[in-house]
Design an enzyme around this catalytic site. Structure first.
Site, PDB file in Angstrom:
ATOM      1  N   SER A  49      41.010 -19.071  39.116  1.00 14.16           N
ATOM      2  CA  SER A  49      42.141 -20.113  38.842  1.00 14.16           C
ATOM      3  C   SER A  49      43.352 -19.436  39.077  1.00 14.16           C
ATOM      4  CB  SER A  49      42.053 -20.845  37.707  1.00 14.16           C
ATOM      5  OG  SER A  49      43.372 -21.504  37.513  1.00 14.16           O
ATOM      6  N   HIS A  81      40.254 -21.547  42.943  1.00 15.26           N
ATOM      7  CA  HIS A  81      40.368 -22.757  42.213  1.00 15.26           C
ATOM      8  C   HIS A  81      42.039 -22.885  42.049  1.00 15.26           C
ATOM      9  CE1 HIS A  81      39.360 -25.972  39.075  1.00 15.26           C
ATOM     10  NE2 HIS A  81      40.569 -25.449  38.397  1.00 15.26           N
ATOM     11  N   ASP A  84      44.974 -25.334  40.926  1.00 11.47           N
ATOM     12  CA  ASP A  84      45.494 -26.486  39.799  1.00 11.47           C
ATOM     13  C   ASP A  84      46.500 -27.102  40.123  1.00 11.47           C
ATOM     14  OD1 ASP A  84      43.327 -26.230  37.847  1.00 11.47           O
ATOM     15  OD2 ASP A  84      44.148 -24.282  37.625  1.00 11.47           O
ATOM     16  N   MET A 116      49.406 -30.006  39.198  1.00  8.55           N
ATOM     17  CA  MET A 116      49.719 -30.872  37.914  1.00  8.55           C
ATOM     18  C   MET A 116      51.192 -31.546  38.517  1.00  8.55           C
ATOM     19  SD  MET A 116      49.235 -28.014  35.109  1.00  8.55           S
ATOM     20  CE  MET A 116      47.848 -26.838  35.088  1.00  8.55           C
ATOM     21  N   HIS A 165      41.722 -28.977  42.153  1.00  6.07           N
ATOM     22  CA  HIS A 165      41.721 -29.778  40.915  1.00  6.07           C
ATOM     23  C   HIS A 165      43.109 -30.472  40.625  1.00  6.07           C
ATOM     24  CE1 HIS A 165      41.277 -29.389  36.322  1.00  6.07           C
ATOM     25  NE2 HIS A 165      41.174 -30.629  36.771  1.00  6.07           N
ATOM     26  N   MET A 211      45.153 -32.669  38.652  1.00  8.10           N
ATOM     27  CA  MET A 211      45.811 -33.109  37.458  1.00  8.10           C
ATOM     28  C   MET A 211      46.685 -34.112  37.590  1.00  8.10           C
ATOM     29  SD  MET A 211      44.756 -29.764  35.307  1.00  8.10           S
ATOM     30  CE  MET A 211      44.798 -28.769  36.850  1.00  8.10           C
ATOM     31  N   MET A 219      36.027 -30.078  31.379  1.00  6.57           N
ATOM     32  CA  MET A 219      37.073 -29.400  30.955  1.00  6.57           C
ATOM     33  C   MET A 219      36.892 -28.986  29.686  1.00  6.57           C
ATOM     34  SD  MET A 219      39.659 -29.490  33.259  1.00  6.57           S
ATOM     35  CE  MET A 219      40.559 -28.584  32.419  1.00  6.57           C
ATOM     36  N   ASP A 263      35.833 -25.403  33.264  1.00 10.45           N
ATOM     37  CA  ASP A 263      37.129 -24.889  33.186  1.00 10.45           C
ATOM     38  C   ASP A 263      37.754 -24.946  32.128  1.00 10.45           C
ATOM     39  OD1 ASP A 263      39.852 -24.580  34.321  1.00 10.45           O
ATOM     40  OD2 ASP A 263      39.840 -26.303  35.586  1.00 10.45           O
TER      41      ASP A 263
HETATM   42  C1  DX5 Z   1      43.855 -26.083  32.851  1.00 17.09           C
HETATM   43  C2  DX5 Z   1      43.382 -25.725  34.258  1.00 17.09           C
HETATM   44  C3  DX5 Z   1      42.761 -24.466  34.612  1.00 17.09           C
HETATM   45  C4  DX5 Z   1      43.129 -23.228  33.939  1.00 17.09           C
HETATM   46  C5  DX5 Z   1      42.229 -22.460  33.298  1.00 17.09           C
HETATM   47  O1  DX5 Z   1      44.496 -27.482  32.880  1.00 17.09           O
HETATM   48  O2  DX5 Z   1      42.539 -26.727  34.902  1.00 17.09           O
HETATM   49  O3  DX5 Z   1      41.959 -24.281  35.537  1.00 17.09           O
HETATM   50  O4  DX5 Z   1      43.768 -22.436  34.950  1.00 17.09           O
HETATM   51  O5  DX5 Z   1      42.827 -21.345  32.651  1.00 17.09           O
HETATM   52  P1  DX5 Z   1      42.183 -20.517  31.592  1.00 17.09           P
HETATM   53  O6  DX5 Z   1      40.840 -19.851  32.221  1.00 17.09           O
HETATM   54  O7  DX5 Z   1      43.297 -19.265  31.317  1.00 17.09           O
HETATM   55  O8  DX5 Z   1      41.955 -21.429  30.506  1.00 17.09           O
HETATM   56 ZN    ZN Z   2      41.552 -26.285  36.708  1.00 13.78          ZN
END
Ligand code: DX5
Ligand code: ZN
Length: 227
Positions: free
Chosen positions: A8, A33, A35, A37, A66, A68, A137, A175
């Site tokens: 990620s 991956h 993320d 947000m 992903h 969010m 998650m 994740d």
């Molecule tokens: C959290 C994300 C993850 C995050 C994981 O909201 O969806 O993908 O980057 O990071 P680590 O591995 O540091 O928990």
């Molecule tokens: Zn993620």
């Protein structure tokens, strides 16, 4: 299916994402991956469509986006056009999840559904036969570097059982808070896509951390299922 490692980039240096991806790929990353947000569904803002488009030019492996965000339907086409190979959406924000999953697949992408730690498995019951993967998650989404929630291990096992009952061959991704210590256990529980941010990009040598994480994950494939 073996175990896939999905670094990620949330925990990477955003000024040097190309180098971060190259290092992860040298270490054996199978997927990147990404993320996304929006500051609404989760209390943080990260990156979006233009960054995915740029990453697509430098990454050699598929991009797993992903989302969010509270209104993923509105942006599916744009992320597909930008180069996502897979999109995961959260069940918590989608009253018409089946329609969304179909829309992702109609764009030629793999569709994943993500469950927050407090979201019960029942949310998957009617969609199990339609999804390409389930993203469990193991932290509350929004930030990298959080601590793995131990209950997630049995949740992975329960999701696998639910998918098997539905005759689904969808894979389970996990994740949040995954590191070299806990990865074998979640693999033994049934996870086959390992998302990891800080364990890779906060390491002194991300290439090596990716390789080591993959090796530790593979150990979980042959481990007796822990109870
Ligand atoms: C959290 C994300 C993850 C995050 C994981 O909201 O969806 O993908 O980057 O990071 P680590 O591995 O540091 O928990
Ligand atoms: Zn993620």
């Amino acid at each position: 299916m073996s175990v896939l490692i999905a670094p990620s980039i949330l925990s990477a240096d955003f000024a040097a994402l190309g180098e971060a991806i190259a290092a992860a790929e040298r270490g054996g990353a199978d997927v990147i991956h990404v993320d996304v947000m929006d500051g609404h569904f989760v209390p943080n803002i990260s990156i979006g469509i233009p960054v995915v488009r740029s990453l697509r030019r430098v990454a050699h492996v598929p991009l797993d986006v992903h989302l969010m965000i509270t209104d993923p339907d509105r942006y599916l086409e744009a992320f597909a056009e930008a180069g996502a190979a897979m999109i995961s959406v959260h069940v918590e924000v989608l009253p018409h999840l089946h329609r969304t999953v179909q829309a992702i697949q109609a764009l030629g992408l793999q569709a994943g559904v993500a469950l927050n730690p407090a979201t019960p498995l029942a949310a998957l019951e009617q969609i199990a036969g339609d999804v390409d993967h389930v993203l469990v998650m193991s932290v509350n989404p929004g930030f990298g570097g959080q601590t793995f929630i131990p209950r997630s291990e049995s949740k992975v096992r329960e999701v696998r059982a639910l998918l098997d009952r539905a005759g689904s061959r969808a894979s389970i991704a996990i994740d949040g808070g995954i590191d070299h210590q806990n990865v074998a256990r979640v693999v033994a529980a049934g996870a086959r896509v390992i998302v990891a941010g800080s364990a890779i990009f906060h390491a002194a040598d991300p290439e090596r951390a990716t390789r080591d994480l993959k090796e530790a994950a593979r150990a979980g494939l042959s481990a007796p299922v822990p109870r």
